[in-house]
Structure formats: structure tokens, C-alpha cells
Motif scaffolding. Structure first.
Motif, PDB file in Angstrom:
ATOM      1  N   ILE A 275       0.816  -1.255   0.043  1.00 55.01           N
ATOM      2  CA  ILE A 275       0.003  -0.077  -0.065  1.00 55.01           C
ATOM      3  C   ILE A 275       0.977   1.196   0.124  1.00 55.01           C
ATOM      4  CG2 ILE A 275      -1.765   1.307   1.102  1.00 55.01           C
ATOM      5  CD1 ILE A 275      -2.764  -1.472   0.141  1.00 55.01           C
ATOM      6  N   GLU A 276       0.812   2.141  -1.122  1.00 58.97           N
ATOM      7  CA  GLU A 276       1.574   3.104  -1.219  1.00 58.97           C
ATOM      8  C   GLU A 276       0.937   4.368  -0.701  1.00 58.97           C
ATOM      9  OE1 GLU A 276       4.533   3.948  -2.236  1.00 58.97           O
ATOM     10  OE2 GLU A 276       5.137   1.894  -2.753  1.00 58.97           O
ATOM     11  N   ASP A 277      -0.604   4.691  -0.962  1.00 58.39           N
ATOM     12  CA  ASP A 277      -1.163   5.927  -0.838  1.00 58.39           C
ATOM     13  C   ASP A 277      -2.642   5.560  -0.496  1.00 58.39           C
ATOM     14  OD1 ASP A 277      -1.302   8.561  -0.006  1.00 58.39           O
ATOM     15  OD2 ASP A 277      -1.223   9.567  -1.811  1.00 58.39           O
ATOM     16  N   VAL A 278      -3.186   6.430   0.453  1.00 58.27           N
ATOM     17  CA  VAL A 278      -4.664   6.401   0.299  1.00 58.27           C
ATOM     18  C   VAL A 278      -5.359   7.759  -0.085  1.00 58.27           C
ATOM     19  CG1 VAL A 278      -6.856   5.762   1.791  1.00 58.27           C
ATOM     20  CG2 VAL A 278      -4.734   4.387   1.943  1.00 58.27           C
ATOM     21  N   THR A 279      -6.334   8.220  -1.017  1.00 57.11           N
ATOM     22  CA  THR A 279      -6.955   9.297  -0.814  1.00 57.11           C
ATOM     23  C   THR A 279      -8.472   9.488  -0.842  1.00 57.11           C
ATOM     24  OG1 THR A 279      -6.876   9.155  -3.308  1.00 57.11           O
ATOM     25  CG2 THR A 279      -4.832  10.220  -2.294  1.00 57.11           C
ATOM     26  N   ILE A 280      -8.867  10.339  -0.421  1.00 56.65           N
ATOM     27  CA  ILE A 280     -10.391  10.530  -0.077  1.00 56.65           C
ATOM     28  C   ILE A 280     -11.069  11.786  -1.111  1.00 56.65           C
ATOM     29  CG2 ILE A 280     -12.348  10.652   1.442  1.00 56.65           C
ATOM     30  CD1 ILE A 280     -10.276   9.332   3.558  1.00 56.65           C
ATOM     31  N   THR A 281     -11.801  11.337  -1.905  1.00 50.98           N
ATOM     32  CA  THR A 281     -12.284  12.524  -2.693  1.00 50.98           C
ATOM     33  C   THR A 281     -13.819  12.400  -2.751  1.00 50.98           C
ATOM     34  OG1 THR A 281     -11.892  11.586  -4.733  1.00 50.98           O
ATOM     35  CG2 THR A 281     -10.161  12.910  -3.837  1.00 50.98           C
TER      36      THR A 281
ATOM     37  N   PRO B  21     -20.978   9.877  -2.331  1.00 50.37           N
ATOM     38  CA  PRO B  21     -20.289  11.124  -1.847  1.00 50.37           C
ATOM     39  C   PRO B  21     -18.766  10.798  -1.594  1.00 50.37           C
ATOM     40  CG  PRO B  21     -22.488  10.476  -0.602  1.00 50.37           C
ATOM     41  CD  PRO B  21     -22.237   9.294  -1.597  1.00 50.37           C
ATOM     42  N   ILE B  22     -18.266   9.664  -1.619  1.00 48.44           N
ATOM     43  CA  ILE B  22     -16.975   9.446  -0.973  1.00 48.44           C
ATOM     44  C   ILE B  22     -16.360   8.514  -2.085  1.00 48.44           C
ATOM     45  CG2 ILE B  22     -15.453   8.566   0.557  1.00 48.44           C
ATOM     46  CD1 ILE B  22     -17.275   9.650   2.836  1.00 48.44           C
ATOM     47  N   LYS B  23     -15.128   8.889  -2.544  1.00 42.54           N
ATOM     48  CA  LYS B  23     -14.292   7.929  -3.165  1.00 42.54           C
ATOM     49  C   LYS B  23     -12.994   7.440  -2.480  1.00 42.54           C
ATOM     50  CE  LYS B  23     -12.649   8.933  -7.443  1.00 42.54           C
ATOM     51  NZ  LYS B  23     -12.723   8.785  -8.853  1.00 42.54           N
ATOM     52  N   ILE B  24     -12.745   6.339  -2.338  1.00 43.39           N
ATOM     53  CA  ILE B  24     -11.451   5.920  -1.525  1.00 43.39           C
ATOM     54  C   ILE B  24     -10.632   5.433  -2.588  1.00 43.39           C
ATOM     55  CG2 ILE B  24     -10.307   4.644   0.255  1.00 43.39           C
ATOM     56  CD1 ILE B  24     -13.065   5.107   1.923  1.00 43.39           C
ATOM     57  N   GLU B  25      -9.550   5.903  -2.641  1.00 42.02           N
ATOM     58  CA  GLU B  25      -8.534   5.490  -3.807  1.00 42.02           C
ATOM     59  C   GLU B  25      -7.288   5.014  -3.018  1.00 42.02           C
ATOM     60  OE1 GLU B  25      -8.618   7.286  -7.903  1.00 42.02           O
ATOM     61  OE2 GLU B  25      -8.929   8.964  -6.951  1.00 42.02           O
ATOM     62  N   ILE B  26      -7.103   3.664  -3.420  1.00 48.23           N
ATOM     63  CA  ILE B  26      -5.908   3.094  -2.790  1.00 48.23           C
ATOM     64  C   ILE B  26      -4.833   2.728  -3.975  1.00 48.23           C
ATOM     65  CG2 ILE B  26      -5.101   1.184  -1.286  1.00 48.23           C
ATOM     66  CD1 ILE B  26      -7.891   1.133  -0.092  1.00 48.23           C
ATOM     67  N   LEU B  27      -3.653   3.214  -3.729  1.00 51.24           N
ATOM     68  CA  LEU B  27      -2.663   3.212  -4.915  1.00 51.24           C
ATOM     69  C   LEU B  27      -1.507   2.014  -4.219  1.00 51.24           C
ATOM     70  CD1 LEU B  27      -0.898   4.055  -7.480  1.00 51.24           C
ATOM     71  CD2 LEU B  27       0.268   5.622  -5.858  1.00 51.24           C
ATOM     72  N   MET B  28      -1.292   0.972  -4.795  1.00 56.16           N
ATOM     73  CA  MET B  28      -0.596  -0.183  -4.653  1.00 56.16           C
ATOM     74  C   MET B  28       0.476  -0.347  -5.697  1.00 56.16           C
ATOM     75  SD  MET B  28      -3.855  -2.865  -3.782  1.00 56.16           S
ATOM     76  CE  MET B  28      -4.170  -3.027  -5.598  1.00 56.16           C
ATOM     77  N   ASN B  29       1.642  -0.638  -5.052  1.00 55.50           N
ATOM     78  CA  ASN B  29       2.798  -1.072  -5.786  1.00 55.50           C
ATOM     79  C   ASN B  29       2.870  -2.528  -6.455  1.00 55.50           C
ATOM     80  OD1 ASN B  29       4.127  -2.749  -3.811  1.00 55.50           O
ATOM     81  ND2 ASN B  29       4.643  -0.944  -2.834  1.00 55.50           N
ATOM     82  N   ASN B  30       1.717  -3.193  -5.739  1.00 59.65           N
ATOM     83  CA  ASN B  30       1.735  -4.668  -6.003  1.00 59.65           C
ATOM     84  C   ASN B  30       0.408  -5.352  -5.914  1.00 59.65           C
ATOM     85  OD1 ASN B  30       2.258  -7.767  -5.283  1.00 59.65           O
ATOM     86  ND2 ASN B  30       3.831  -7.273  -6.609  1.00 59.65           N
ATOM     87  N   SER B  31      -0.271  -6.189  -6.743  1.00 60.73           N
ATOM     88  CA  SER B  31      -1.498  -6.775  -6.525  1.00 60.73           C
ATOM     89  C   SER B  31      -1.759  -7.579  -5.224  1.00 60.73           C
ATOM     90  CB  SER B  31      -1.643  -7.792  -7.788  1.00 60.73           C
ATOM     91  OG  SER B  31      -0.551  -8.509  -7.780  1.00 60.73           O
ATOM     92  N   SER B  32      -0.607  -7.753  -4.270  1.00 59.94           N
ATOM     93  CA  SER B  32      -0.794  -8.676  -3.196  1.00 59.94           C
ATOM     94  C   SER B  32      -1.549  -7.261  -2.178  1.00 59.94           C
ATOM     95  CB  SER B  32       0.517  -8.648  -2.622  1.00 59.94           C
ATOM     96  OG  SER B  32       1.323  -7.700  -2.092  1.00 59.94           O
ATOM     97  N   GLY B  33      -1.623  -6.199  -2.435  1.00 62.53           N
ATOM     98  CA  GLY B  33      -2.199  -5.226  -1.690  1.00 62.53           C
ATOM     99  C   GLY B  33      -3.773  -5.296  -1.659  1.00 62.53           C
ATOM    100  N   ILE B  34      -4.208  -6.213  -2.627  1.00 64.69           N
ATOM    101  CA  ILE B  34      -5.866  -6.183  -2.885  1.00 64.69           C
ATOM    102  C   ILE B  34      -6.161  -6.995  -1.275  1.00 64.69           C
ATOM    103  CG2 ILE B  34      -7.317  -7.849  -3.851  1.00 64.69           C
ATOM    104  CD1 ILE B  34      -6.011  -7.018  -6.626  1.00 64.69           C
ATOM    105  N   TYR B  35      -5.428  -7.715  -0.927  1.00 65.56           N
ATOM    106  CA  TYR B  35      -5.945  -8.225   0.310  1.00 65.56           C
ATOM    107  C   TYR B  35      -6.015  -7.443   1.145  1.00 65.56           C
ATOM    108  CZ  TYR B  35      -5.783 -11.129   4.805  1.00 65.56           C
ATOM    109  OH  TYR B  35      -6.057 -11.518   6.141  1.00 65.56           O
ATOM    110  N   GLN B  36      -5.251  -6.266   1.531  1.00 64.64           N
ATOM    111  CA  GLN B  36      -5.815  -5.298   2.497  1.00 64.64           C
ATOM    112  C   GLN B  36      -7.073  -4.687   2.158  1.00 64.64           C
ATOM    113  OE1 GLN B  36      -3.769  -3.713   5.090  1.00 64.64           O
ATOM    114  NE2 GLN B  36      -2.761  -5.539   4.785  1.00 64.64           N
ATOM    115  N   VAL B  37      -7.455  -4.412   0.862  1.00 63.61           N
ATOM    116  CA  VAL B  37      -8.699  -3.934   0.515  1.00 63.61           C
ATOM    117  C   VAL B  37      -9.944  -4.665   0.607  1.00 63.61           C
ATOM    118  CG1 VAL B  37      -9.850  -2.681  -1.269  1.00 63.61           C
ATOM    119  CG2 VAL B  37      -7.465  -2.313  -1.169  1.00 63.61           C
TER     120      VAL B  37
END
Length: 292
Positions: free
Chosen positions: A225-231, A237-253
Motif C-alpha cells: 500500500i503506497e497511498d490512500v486518498t479520499i475525494t 459522496p466518497i471515493k476512497i482510492e488506494i494506490l498499490m505497488n503490487n497486487s498483493s495489496g488487494i488483500y488489504q482492500v
């Protein structure tokens, strides 16, 4: 197993450098460095509360003791004031995104109080949700409850009078008990704290403990997980964008954030998008061999 150096470093140090450094300080040194910063905007009650929080050495000592228990003694994840500040800012951001789109906080809907009061409740929930870690991780939400109740009244003395003071305190305590894994939030504000706690995941600050140095789905996904942004969302009303450097981060999501989001009450208002830049995706584990 060969890992790239940055991933190896993140797994070896699953907490922020600041959180780990703090555990080596004396209590006096640790609390002196702590200062919570959130955008108070025009909310005078929130500003007054922040001033009291930043002058409260007992509250800061709880954060320090929580982090010593978590990082130095149990060797798990960051429970320092750094985590507290991150959760506080995420929680206020979520609340303000919702109110901007006409979603009323439960405090407004059920008690006829103001949005400013809901911000006070959310900030206090973020500040106090894991102070029970200063006693023990097991059952820390319950320990947080009995530590928090008198502290809430102390921090809000003169800002609120009865009966509103007791209502505010009760709402904050509800946030604390509802943020646990099996918690059942009954308010929008409690759901916000539950989700905000889970969203402190950038740069490996996972809410899931793992053995230091172990290569597992927990450690690898946290490191991804590199970064999390909320817009503003496209359809919600809310979009949570999660920037990952690798697909293994999908487990966090899908495995961790989803569990906190489900049952939070925020489901109708939130869309979550995880991005992977396939051009620069890191090979966190070149070869994985299943050990049986």
C-alpha cells in the motif's frame, strides 16, 4: 526467499520510524513532541477541544504507553500518536465529505444538535479509540471505555453543559466500542471511526499485526500500500482510492478494509477503487514456494 530491499525494510519495520523512535524516549520526552493537528475550520468548539488535547499530558501518556505495549513489547503495529493523528484527519475528512453531500450525522438527526457537535464527537472518538492499549491489547476497547468517560467530561468542561455533555460522552463511547472487529455501529459517526481506523494503511501501517520479519499475506499486502486518498465519488459522496505497488495489496482492500466497511453504515456512501501501475509493479516475491 529474495525480496526487494524496500519491501524487506517495510516488513522488518511494520511501524513508522517516528513510532518506533518514540518507544526509546522517556515519557517526558515523548509527550513533549506530541501535537495533534487537524483542520478546525470555523468550528470554535473543535478548536477549543484541540487546545485542551494538546495541553493534556495524561492523554499523551496513554498514547505513549499504548505504543510501547504495541511496538516495544508485542512487536506489532503503530499505536502511537502518529496513528491517532492519521485516524483523526481521515475521520473528519469522511464526515465532511458526507455532510457536503447532504448526509446528516446521527447527532444532528437524532438529537437536533449541530454538525459542529458531530465533528467534536468524531474527533474525540479518534483520539480515544485505542487508549486502552496502554493497559493491554486483549480487550483494549473495554479498557478504553472506562479510561475515556471521565476524560471526555474533563476535556469538554465548559464547552458543553448537561444534558448535552452526557449525550456527547455517550456517543463517543459508542464509537469506541463499535470500532472493534465485531462492533456494530448504530451511528454514522461510529461507522466513520471504524472505517477511518482501517484506512490507516498507507506505507505499510496495517491494522493487522504480524510477526516482525515474517513473509506472509499480511506483511506483503501491507508493504504494497503506497497511498490512500479520499475525494468526491463519481456516483457516491466518497471515493476512497488506494494506490498499490503490487497486487498483493488487494488483500488489504478486500480482506481487511471490506470487513470494517461492512456493517459500518457507510456502505451506501462509499466507493473503493484500488489502483496498480502494472508498468512499475514490483516483484515483491520473485518465487514463492509453498512450505508444507
Amino acid at each position: 526467499m529474495n525480496l526487494d530491499p524496500e519491501t524487506e525494510e517495510r516488513i522488518e519495520q511494520p511501524v513508522s520510524a517516528e513510532a518506533e523512535r518514540e518507544t526509546r524516549l522517556t515519557p517526558e520526552q515523548a509527550v513533549k513532541a506530541m501535537r495533534i493537528n487537524v483542520p478546525a475550520r470555523a468550528n470554535r468548539k473543535l478548536r477549543a477541544l484541540l487546545e485542551r488535547v494538546n495541553a493534556d499530558d495524561q492523554l499523551k501518556a496513554w498514547w505513549h504507553a499504548s505504543n510501547v505495549n504495541a511496538v516495544a513489547r508485542m512487536e506489532i503495529n503503530d499505536h502511537s500518536w502518529v496513528h491517532i493523528q492519521i485516524v483523526a484527519n481521515i475521520a473528519l475528512k469522511l464526515l465532511r465529505q458526507l455532510t457536503k453531500h447532504g448526509v446528516e450525522p446521527s447527532l444532528v438527526r437524532d438529537y437536533g444538535l449541530e454538525r459542529d457537535d458531530a465533528e467534536v464527537v468524531v474527533l474525540l472518538g479518534a483520539l480515544l479509540h485505542c487508549i486502552g492499549m496502554s493497559i493491554h491489547r486483549d480487550g483494549h476497547e473495554d479498557f478504553s471505555l472506562f479510561l475515556a468517560e471521565p476524560k471526555i467530561r474533563e476535556l469538554l468542561d465548559g464547552i458543553y453543559d448537561e444534558p448535552n455533555l452526557t449525550v456527547i460522552a455517550s456517543e463517543v463511547l459508542h464509537e469506541i466500542t463499535s470500532h472493534r472487529d465485531y462492533g456494530k455501529p448504530l451511528t454514522l459517526e461510529a461507522g466513520i471511526i471504524r472505517v477511518a481506523d482501517a484506512l490507516d494503511m498507507a506505507k505499510g501501517r496495517s491494522r493487522i499485526p504480524f510477526e516482525r520479519g515474517s513473509v506472509s499475506i499480511h506483511s506483503l499486502s501491507a508493504a504494497a500500500i503506497e497511498d490512500v486518498t479520499i475525494t468526491d465519488g463519481d456516483s457516491r459522496p466518497i471515493k476512497i482510492e488506494i494506490l498499490m505497488n503490487n497486487s498483493s495489496g488487494i488483500y488489504q482492500v478486500d480482506g481487511l478494509l471490506k470487513a470494517k466497511l461492512q456493517g459500518s453504515g457507510l456502505e451506501p456512501y462509499v466507493e473503493v477503487i484500488a489502483h496498480i501501475d502494472t508498468e512499475t509493479e514490483r516483484r515483491l516475491v520473485p518465487v514463492y514456494r509453498l512450505e508444507i
